[in-house]
Write an enzyme that holds these catalytic residues in place. Structure first.
Site, PDB file in Angstrom:
ATOM      1  N   SER A 106      -4.570 -62.167 -21.196  1.00 17.51           N
ATOM      2  CA  SER A 106      -5.196 -62.094 -20.071  1.00 17.51           C
ATOM      3  C   SER A 106      -6.711 -62.026 -19.965  1.00 17.51           C
ATOM      4  CB  SER A 106      -4.447 -61.370 -18.676  1.00 17.51           C
ATOM      5  OG  SER A 106      -4.704 -61.618 -17.630  1.00 17.51           O
ATOM      6  N   ASP A 150       2.578 -69.430 -14.504  1.00 19.92           N
ATOM      7  CA  ASP A 150       1.542 -68.234 -14.760  1.00 19.92           C
ATOM      8  C   ASP A 150       0.416 -68.346 -13.264  1.00 19.92           C
ATOM      9  OD1 ASP A 150      -0.177 -66.239 -14.824  1.00 19.92           O
ATOM     10  OD2 ASP A 150      -0.216 -66.514 -16.932  1.00 19.92           O
ATOM     11  N   HIS A 166       2.902 -65.071 -16.246  1.00 21.57           N
ATOM     12  CA  HIS A 166       2.136 -64.167 -16.969  1.00 21.57           C
ATOM     13  C   HIS A 166       2.558 -63.156 -17.980  1.00 21.57           C
ATOM     14  CE1 HIS A 166      -2.313 -63.119 -16.863  1.00 21.57           C
ATOM     15  NE2 HIS A 166      -1.906 -61.958 -16.929  1.00 21.57           N
TER      16      HIS A 166
END
Length: 692
Positions: free
Chosen positions: A546, A632, A667
């Site tokens: 991320s 995501d 995600h």
């Protein structure tokens, strides 16, 4: 095996835009689906040409990693062997029942159950494995039983898009009511009468911006809107005080917050503002008796302090200091019980728990002995109690769950994490180093390695980092790195600026126009590991996900010679384009963290100076493996896709360059506990492959 062929190059379709007089061309913007909001809900809506390109990349990755298939299977078996498959949580008491969850052997998802405390009779509330049958993705977000123990609200995401559907189960019959509430954040809060449920709704841009009140037995179309956030940069959340007396609506961005209160026994009451938002001031609230306890950075309290306010007049003008600000000692959270106040702090990079008796203000800390460790605190369901629960672990010590009596100070071990395949902490070493960064700051680095590892520079190293949003990476136990460490790796965590390991200043020094410190700290950690003989230049595999994936892209551009490989998981690498696009889910709330390049030429230039996608250059790069998720909403799939496309077109090396887009998840990757281990096995196989 067929001949290795590169996947088709991403076709250049230049898109030119001008901001602040600066013209920027994006050759690979076609990889972004114009109907991305629809794709979040329905992956089949992805345009055919983009799908074909991503599938070609996935096939190429599978082919290039085929020689590690046996290794991946071995890694998976090792990691799975460290999991107690029929594990259970420690039951949490709430009135007449103990609530808990467990896994069964071979099961991917938890089973929630409760026990009658007087008789020991057990009842299953929800079987995640049964609910997940027939779906490719299943993420259970929350379970919340009503105060009268008659109902259980539960929420699930079956696409990876983080839009959660709430259902309500009659515990006695085991059947769900007709009530179905969609497009929520997954969290929910019950009123005291157990007939009303509050939840947060998300708009098309994935912003949690509305709070609704739902009455059991009614259609969601009849739900009452009780709060709507007008600022697109603010998100809305829900909570409840430990006392159960108040429902809290929390409005916040990354540095400002505001709380609205509803008496839990009067759910039809309109929310009352506690203290209006003030830019760059945060506060969080709990309650006991006739007092609110407030954690805030008001009055320049950079590392936060605790204040009180009377429940009948909680406005900011009535706040009084209780625990004063202490520079370098960051108060992370607090919880109020009837007779005690518990707070979690971090000082010198390590957490600690402090207990305060409310009657006389006497305080004591819960102490620990190891050089580096992680702590987790659980407030539990009950308010009128002297007991609270915490979890302790270190890089070498599996998790231990304790119940702690705040009056007697007795500590009772309730659970020791079991490693069925065996684990001897004495075979391993945990170290805490301090790496000097470019400006003299000392960066904490936590290490794990086997005692028999030669520290002569020959060991490969996996160096993990994050460094954003004030998130501190705990030095706790994990079953997965052991598979690398047992193969001679040094596993390291760089606690770089942008987190809060060394206080709130550590966070401020790694955001906005000081973001470069995050990257330089990570590089300094790598250089220090080399200079101290733990590894060598070109023997380090860097890993981050991320915002940590953005870190991976930045350090690959800045110091490619330091690394043998880069593992970039759901990487936020197309920073400038994303922060320029205010239609994306997270962009407006991100401006306090990164700056606003739409309104500020200086912010535009600064972000452009480090944005990994924009800074790709004609140079040799280490081997790179980028992994994204199609649904995501946080880091959209096209960020890693565009980054890899530009690297393919620009780099001067022929090192391994792989892209994998999980076509059925978001995600967090795979939702099942074993499927996630298979993904980790693939990532570690890459690390071992590029380390020789």
């Amino acid at each position: 095996m067929t001949k290795n062929l590169l996947p088709p190059r991403a076709e250049k379709r230049p898109v030119t835009a001008t901001h602040h007089g600066i013209t920027k061309t994006d050759d690979y913007d076609w990889l972004r689906a114009g109907n991305w909001q629809e794709v979040m809900h329905d992956p089949s809506a992805l345009p055919a040409d983009i799908r074909a390109y991503l599938e070609a990349e996935n096939a190429y990755t599978e082919e290039q990693m085929a020689d590690t298939d046996a290794l991946q299977e071995q890694l998976f078996k090792e990691m799975k062997g460290r999991i107690k498959e029929d594990d259970s949580s420690v039951p949490a008491p709430d009135g007449p029942y103990d609530y808990a969850s467990r896994f069964v052997e071979g099961g991917q998802y938890p089973i929630a159950y409760r026990i009658v405390r007087d008789t020991g009779e057990e009842a299953v509330l929800l079987d995640g494995n049964r609910e997940a049958e027939g779906v490719d993705y299943f993420r259970l977000a929350a379970l919340s039983h009503s105060p009268d123990h008659a109902f259980m609200a539960w929420s699930v995401d079956d696409k990876g898009s983080e839009y959660f559907t709430i259902r309500i189960r009659d515990i006695e019959t085991g059947q769900d009511l007709d009530d179905v509430i969609e497009r929520t954040t997954g969290g929910m809060v019950w009123s005291a009468d157990s007939q009303t449920l509050f939840y947060t709704w998300q708009d098309d841009n994935h912003r949690p911006c509305k709070v609704y009140r739902h009455r059991l037995g009614t259609a969601s179309s009849e739900d009452v809107l009780i709060y709507e956030e007008q600022d697109p940069g603010f998100f809305v959340g829900l909570g409840k005080t430990q006392s159960g007396a108040y429902i809290m609506i929390d409005c916040h961005d990354h540095d400002t917050s505001e709380v609205h209160l509803i008496p839990a026994d009067k759910p039809d009451t309109a929310p009352v503002l506690m203290a209006e938002r003030v830019r760059e001031q945060e506060y969080a609230v709990d309650h006991a008796g006739d007092t609110f306890f407030i954690l805030t950075n008001r009055d320049g309290a950079e590392d936060f302090k605790l204040m009180t306010a009377p429940a009948e007049a909680p406005g900011r003008e009535n706040w009084q200091d209780l625990v004063p600000h202490q520079s370098g000692c960051l108060i992370l959270s607090h919880c109020s019980y009837r007779n005690h106040l518990v707070r979690l702090e971090r000082q010198d990079g390590l957490p600690r728990i402090v207990i305060r008796r409310l009657s006389d203000g006497e305080e004591h800390a819960v102490s620990f002995d190891e050089e580096a460790y992680g702590l987790g605190m659980s407030s539990g369901y009950e308010f009128d109690t002297t007991s609270f629960r915490f979890t302790y672990s270190s890089m070498t010590t599996p998790a231990q769950t304790f119940d702690y009596d705040m009056e007697s100070r007795a500590r009772v071990l309730r659970k020791q994490q079991e490693i069925p395949s065996g684990h001897n902490p004495d075979d391993y070493v945990t170290r805490r180093l301090m790496a000097p960064s470019h400006d003299g700051e000392l960066v904490p680095v936590t290490l794990l390695y086997r005692k028999d590892t030669k520290l002569d520079g020959t060991a490969p190293c996996l160096l993990y980092g994050y460094g954003s949003y004030g998130i501190a990476i705990p030095a706790g136990f994990s079953i997965t790195p052991l598979s690398l460490v047992d193969r001679g790796f040094v596993y390291a965590i760089a606690h770089i600026r942008g987190g809060k390991e060394k206080g709130f200043r550590w966070y401020l020094d790694g955001r906005k126009d000081r973001k470069i410190n995050t990257f330089l700290d990570f590089i300094a950690a790598g250089d220090h590991l080399v200079s101290e003989g733990f590894t060598s230049r070109g023997r380090i595999v860097a890993e981050g996900g991320s915002a940590g994936g953005m870190l991976m892209g930045a350090v690959a551009n800045m110091r490619p010679d330091l690394f043998s490989g880069i593992l970039a998981l759901v990487p936020f690498v197309d920073v400038l384009n994303t922060i320029l696009d205010d239609t994306l889910p997270l962009t407006p709330p991100e401006w306090p963290e990164w700056g606003n390049p739409i309104t500020s030429p200086d912010d535009y230039r600064y972000i452009a100076s480090y944005s990994p996608y924009d800074q790709v250059s004609a140079q040799d790069y280490p081997a790179i493996f980028a992994i994204g998720g199609l649904t995501d909403p946080r880091v959209t799939y096209w960020e890693p896709a565009k980054w890899v496309a530009r690297l393919r077109d620009t780099r001067t090396d022929d090192n391994l360059l792989l892209l994998k887009i999980n076509m059925g998840s978001g995600h967090g990757g795979a939702s099942g506990r074993f499927d996630r281990l298979k993904e980790t096995a693939l990532e570690y196989a890459f690390a071992l492959k590029v380390s020789g």
